[in-house]
Write an enzyme that holds these catalytic residues in place. Structure first.
Site, PDB file in Angstrom:
ATOM      1  N   ASN A 107      -1.817   3.332   3.955  1.00  8.66           N
ATOM      2  CA  ASN A 107      -1.031   2.885   4.807  1.00  8.66           C
ATOM      3  C   ASN A 107      -1.908   1.638   5.348  1.00  8.66           C
ATOM      4  O   ASN A 107      -3.042   1.459   5.416  1.00  8.66           O
ATOM      5  CB  ASN A 107      -0.992   4.058   5.940  1.00  8.66           C
ATOM      6  CG  ASN A 107      -0.080   3.610   6.832  1.00  8.66           C
ATOM      7  OD1 ASN A 107       0.883   3.121   7.210  1.00  8.66           O
ATOM      8  ND2 ASN A 107      -0.509   4.162   8.257  1.00  8.66           N
ATOM      9  N   HIS A 109      -2.239   0.191   9.280  1.00 11.88           N
ATOM     10  CA  HIS A 109      -2.120   0.340  10.772  1.00 11.88           C
ATOM     11  C   HIS A 109      -2.387  -0.542  11.739  1.00 11.88           C
ATOM     12  O   HIS A 109      -3.759  -1.278  11.443  1.00 11.88           O
ATOM     13  CB  HIS A 109      -2.689   1.640  11.364  1.00 11.88           C
ATOM     14  CG  HIS A 109      -2.513   2.309  12.729  1.00 11.88           C
ATOM     15  ND1 HIS A 109      -1.299   2.768  13.011  1.00 11.88           N
ATOM     16  CD2 HIS A 109      -3.230   2.011  13.667  1.00 11.88           C
ATOM     17  CE1 HIS A 109      -1.408   3.102  14.428  1.00 11.88           C
ATOM     18  NE2 HIS A 109      -2.580   2.494  14.676  1.00 11.88           N
ATOM     19  N   SER A 136      -6.100  -2.202  10.033  1.00 12.33           N
ATOM     20  CA  SER A 136      -6.926  -1.284   9.233  1.00 12.33           C
ATOM     21  C   SER A 136      -5.724  -0.823   7.957  1.00 12.33           C
ATOM     22  O   SER A 136      -4.850  -0.079   8.197  1.00 12.33           O
ATOM     23  CB  SER A 136      -7.303  -0.010  10.091  1.00 12.33           C
ATOM     24  OG  SER A 136      -8.074  -0.241  11.091  1.00 12.33           O
ATOM     25  N   ASP A 145      -2.514   8.541  11.530  1.00  7.89           N
ATOM     26  CA  ASP A 145      -3.352   7.137  11.618  1.00  7.89           C
ATOM     27  C   ASP A 145      -4.616   7.535  11.627  1.00  7.89           C
ATOM     28  O   ASP A 145      -5.489   7.205  12.264  1.00  7.89           O
ATOM     29  CB  ASP A 145      -2.896   6.397  12.861  1.00  7.89           C
ATOM     30  CG  ASP A 145      -1.546   6.266  12.893  1.00  7.89           C
ATOM     31  OD1 ASP A 145      -0.872   6.020  11.741  1.00  7.89           O
ATOM     32  OD2 ASP A 145      -0.761   6.131  14.175  1.00  7.89           O
TER      33      ASP A 145
HETATM   34  C1  GAR Z   1       3.114  -3.776  10.755  1.00  9.23           C
HETATM   35  O1  GAR Z   1       2.449  -4.383  11.791  1.00  9.23           O
HETATM   36  C2  GAR Z   1       2.289  -2.424  10.665  1.00  9.23           C
HETATM   37  O2  GAR Z   1       0.953  -2.857  10.538  1.00  9.23           O
HETATM   38  C3  GAR Z   1       2.931  -1.442  11.529  1.00  9.23           C
HETATM   39  O3  GAR Z   1       4.261  -1.954  11.591  1.00  9.23           O
HETATM   40  C4  GAR Z   1       4.630  -3.268  11.234  1.00  9.23           C
HETATM   41  C5  GAR Z   1       5.429  -3.409  10.050  1.00  9.23           C
HETATM   42  O4  GAR Z   1       5.612  -4.824   9.827  1.00  9.23           O
HETATM   43  N1  GAR Z   1       2.975  -0.181  11.193  1.00  9.23           N
HETATM   44  C6  GAR Z   1       2.717   0.790  11.756  1.00  9.23           C
HETATM   45  O5  GAR Z   1       2.711   0.767  12.947  1.00  9.23           O
HETATM   46  C7  GAR Z   1       2.483   2.055  11.322  1.00  9.23           C
HETATM   47  N2  GAR Z   1       2.075   3.092  12.009  1.00  9.23           N
HETATM   48  P1  GAR Z   1       6.457  -5.217   8.329  1.00  9.23           P
HETATM   49  O6  GAR Z   1       7.663  -4.298   8.262  1.00  9.23           O
HETATM   50  O7  GAR Z   1       6.941  -6.508   8.763  1.00  9.23           O
HETATM   51  O8  GAR Z   1       5.423  -5.167   7.621  1.00  9.23           O
END
Ligand code: GAR
Length: 216
Positions: A107, A109, A136, A145
């Site tokens: 994942n 985060h 991370s 997380d």
């Molecule tokens: C990213 O910033 C990712 O790190 C976060 O959501 C966004 C997705 O953007 N993920 C989380 O918050 C998971 N807990 P993306 O769809 O453009 O990759």
């Protein structure tokens, strides 16, 4: 050839970064499928445009986490992936699901874990007054997380930042560290020892953002 399934919920820019790096750098891997829990996820358009099979498992069609996760696992397993990549997949997963993919699910985060789990991480960072923030990549474990950290990317918090500006700076390092971490997994270079992830042969598992010209 290793097989990868990527799960998304929205924009899919991290998924795109992984797909592009796989093609550009000739990884010994194939992105078999993109699976979204939302039918309107923008990332599904990228999958279609790039000839990658995609599937929607809409969580709203299920009456609980267990039944949704079981259906999701059913779709994932059709592709017999070596690795499941969560790329902005905004669902809390059941312990059973996480355990099933233990050691083969990553994942990303948007914080320097263990700081700021959960949502609105950039606002959390601003509210806490930290001067360094980031993202991370970690193996997924049942605790939300949390899990052995494969790579981290750090960015400065710059005077005048709001959550959107900080998110944009963090997203750039996300697009660097996630493809790297996935490639390390594909190359069989990651070993989990308790909370730590060893990379063999070693190379930096961190990245400091290049923010020249951003007033840092
Ligand atoms: C990213 O910033 C990712 O790190 C976060 O959501 C966004 C997705 O953007 N993920 C989380 O918050 C998971 N807990 P993306 O769809 O453009 O990759």
């Amino acid at each position: 050839m290793k097989k990868i399934v990527i799960l998304i919920s929205g924009r899919g820019s991290n998924m795109e970064a992984v797909v592009r790096a796989c093609a550009r750098d000739g990884w010994p891997a194939r992105i078999c499928a993109i699976i979204s829990n939302r039918p309107d996820a923008a990332g599904l358009g990228f999958a279609a445009a790039n000839g990658i099979e995609s599937k929607v498992v809409d969580h709203r069609q299920f009456d609980g986490r267990e039944s949704f996760d079981a259906a999701l696992a059913g779709e994932i397993d059709r592709f017999e992936p070596d690795l499941v990549v969560l790329a902005g997949f905004m669902r809390v997963l059941t312990d059973a699901f996480v355990t099933k993919y233990a050691g083969r699910m990553l994942n990303i985060h948007p914080s320097l874990l263990p700081c700021f789990p959960g949502l609105r991480t950039h606002q959390q960072a601003l509210d806490a007054g930290v001067r360094v923030h980031g993202a991370s990549v970690h193996f997924v474990t049942p605790a939300l997380d949390h899990g052995p950290i494969v790579a981290q990317g750090a960015v400065p918090v710059i005077a005048g930042d709001d959550a959107a500006a900080l998110a944009a700076r963090v997203l750039k390092v996300e697009h660097e560290i996630y493809p790297r971490a996935v490639r390390w997994f594909i190359e069989g270079r990651l070993t989990v020892e308790g909370e730590r992830v060893a990379l063999t042969p070693s190379e930096p598992q961190w990245l400091f953002a290049d923010v020249a010209g951003e007033g840092a």
